[in-house]
Design a protein around this motif. Structure first.
Motif, PDB file in Angstrom:
ATOM      1  N   THR A 141      -7.619 -15.544   5.024  1.00  0.00           N
ATOM      2  CA  THR A 141      -6.812 -16.717   5.364  1.00  0.00           C
ATOM      3  C   THR A 141      -7.676 -17.800   6.005  1.00  0.00           C
ATOM      4  O   THR A 141      -7.456 -18.989   5.764  1.00  0.00           O
ATOM      5  CB  THR A 141      -5.651 -16.350   6.309  1.00  0.00           C
ATOM      6  N   GLN A 142      -8.655 -17.399   6.799  1.00  0.00           N
ATOM      7  CA  GLN A 142      -9.572 -18.376   7.407  1.00  0.00           C
ATOM      8  C   GLN A 142     -10.454 -19.008   6.338  1.00  0.00           C
ATOM      9  O   GLN A 142     -10.779 -20.194   6.428  1.00  0.00           O
ATOM     10  CB  GLN A 142     -10.436 -17.716   8.471  1.00  0.00           C
ATOM     11  N   GLU A 197      -8.532 -21.769   4.840  1.00  0.00           N
ATOM     12  CA  GLU A 197      -8.473 -22.904   5.766  1.00  0.00           C
ATOM     13  C   GLU A 197      -9.804 -23.654   5.826  1.00  0.00           C
ATOM     14  O   GLU A 197      -9.834 -24.887   5.805  1.00  0.00           O
ATOM     15  CB  GLU A 197      -8.111 -22.421   7.173  1.00  0.00           C
ATOM     16  N   THR A 233     -10.357 -25.557   2.598  1.00  0.00           N
ATOM     17  CA  THR A 233      -9.479 -26.734   2.561  1.00  0.00           C
ATOM     18  C   THR A 233     -10.118 -27.879   3.337  1.00  0.00           C
ATOM     19  O   THR A 233     -10.235 -29.006   2.835  1.00  0.00           O
ATOM     20  CB  THR A 233      -8.093 -26.404   3.148  1.00  0.00           C
ATOM     21  N   ARG A 269      -4.234 -25.674   0.328  1.00  0.00           N
ATOM     22  CA  ARG A 269      -3.200 -25.836   1.364  1.00  0.00           C
ATOM     23  C   ARG A 269      -1.918 -25.118   0.959  1.00  0.00           C
ATOM     24  O   ARG A 269      -1.212 -24.566   1.797  1.00  0.00           O
ATOM     25  CB  ARG A 269      -2.906 -27.318   1.616  1.00  0.00           C
ATOM     26  N   GLN A 284      -1.602 -21.548   2.119  1.00  0.00           N
ATOM     27  CA  GLN A 284      -1.562 -21.242   3.553  1.00  0.00           C
ATOM     28  C   GLN A 284      -0.142 -21.056   4.036  1.00  0.00           C
ATOM     29  O   GLN A 284       0.784 -21.613   3.601  1.00  0.00           O
ATOM     30  CB  GLN A 284      -2.251 -22.350   4.353  1.00  0.00           C
TER      31      GLN A 284
END
Length: 155
Positions: A101-102, A105, A108, A152, A155
């Motif tokens: 997940t990081q 991010e 992005t 995005r 997320q």
């Protein structure tokens, strides 16, 4: 080589190439970041992210060549070392291996930084009436905006 005469002044060619060098450094750094994440992603989204990251770094590999060739077309040497890229890029190095997940991010944010670099170069190219660079940078900006949007959405 003979003297270049493509209708863009020496001062404008230098300014445009300066912006393109930053775009090249951002693109190459993003390529490395994306490839690193492709190799090291784990977790429930492994397959989707592994394949997506591969699509992204493959596209970036072509992009860095196009950007470097545009710099050379302007008769300016293109940077090509880690040291040069590190001094020019706006993308920060990532220490260690972040969670999936990081990674999404971070990527992005990195694509959004490249969009900002594109906007700066585009303004310089437009001011100098350099349609070739403007077209290249506009295409790059569109790709990074779309990629950031897709990241995005995850997320």
């Amino acid at each position: 080589m003979g003297k270049i005469d493509i209708g863009i002044s020496s001062e404008n060619r230098i300014a445009i190439a300066g912006g393109l060098k930053k775009l090249l450094a951002d693109s190459y750094t993003l390529y490395l970041q994306t490839h690193n994440f492709h190799w090291n992603v784990t977790g429930p989204q492994f397959r989707d992210l592994h394949l997506m990251f591969e699509e992204h770094y493959t596209e970036l590999a072509t992009a860095v060549d196009e950007i470097a060739e545009r710099i050379r077309t302007l008769d300016i040497p293109a940077p090509g070392t880690y040291k040069a890229f590190a001094s020019l890029t706006s993308i920060e190095e990532v220490e260690g291996v972040p969670e999936a997940t990081q990674m999404v991010e971070i990527l992005t944010g990195s694509h959004e930084k490249v969009v900002k670099t594109c906007r700066a170069v585009l303004a310089i190219a437009q001011e100098a009436d350099d349609e070739s660079t403007a077209a290249l940078v506009g295409d790059r900006m569109r790709i990074h905006e779309k990629t950031a949007w897709m990241l995005r959405a995850m997320q």
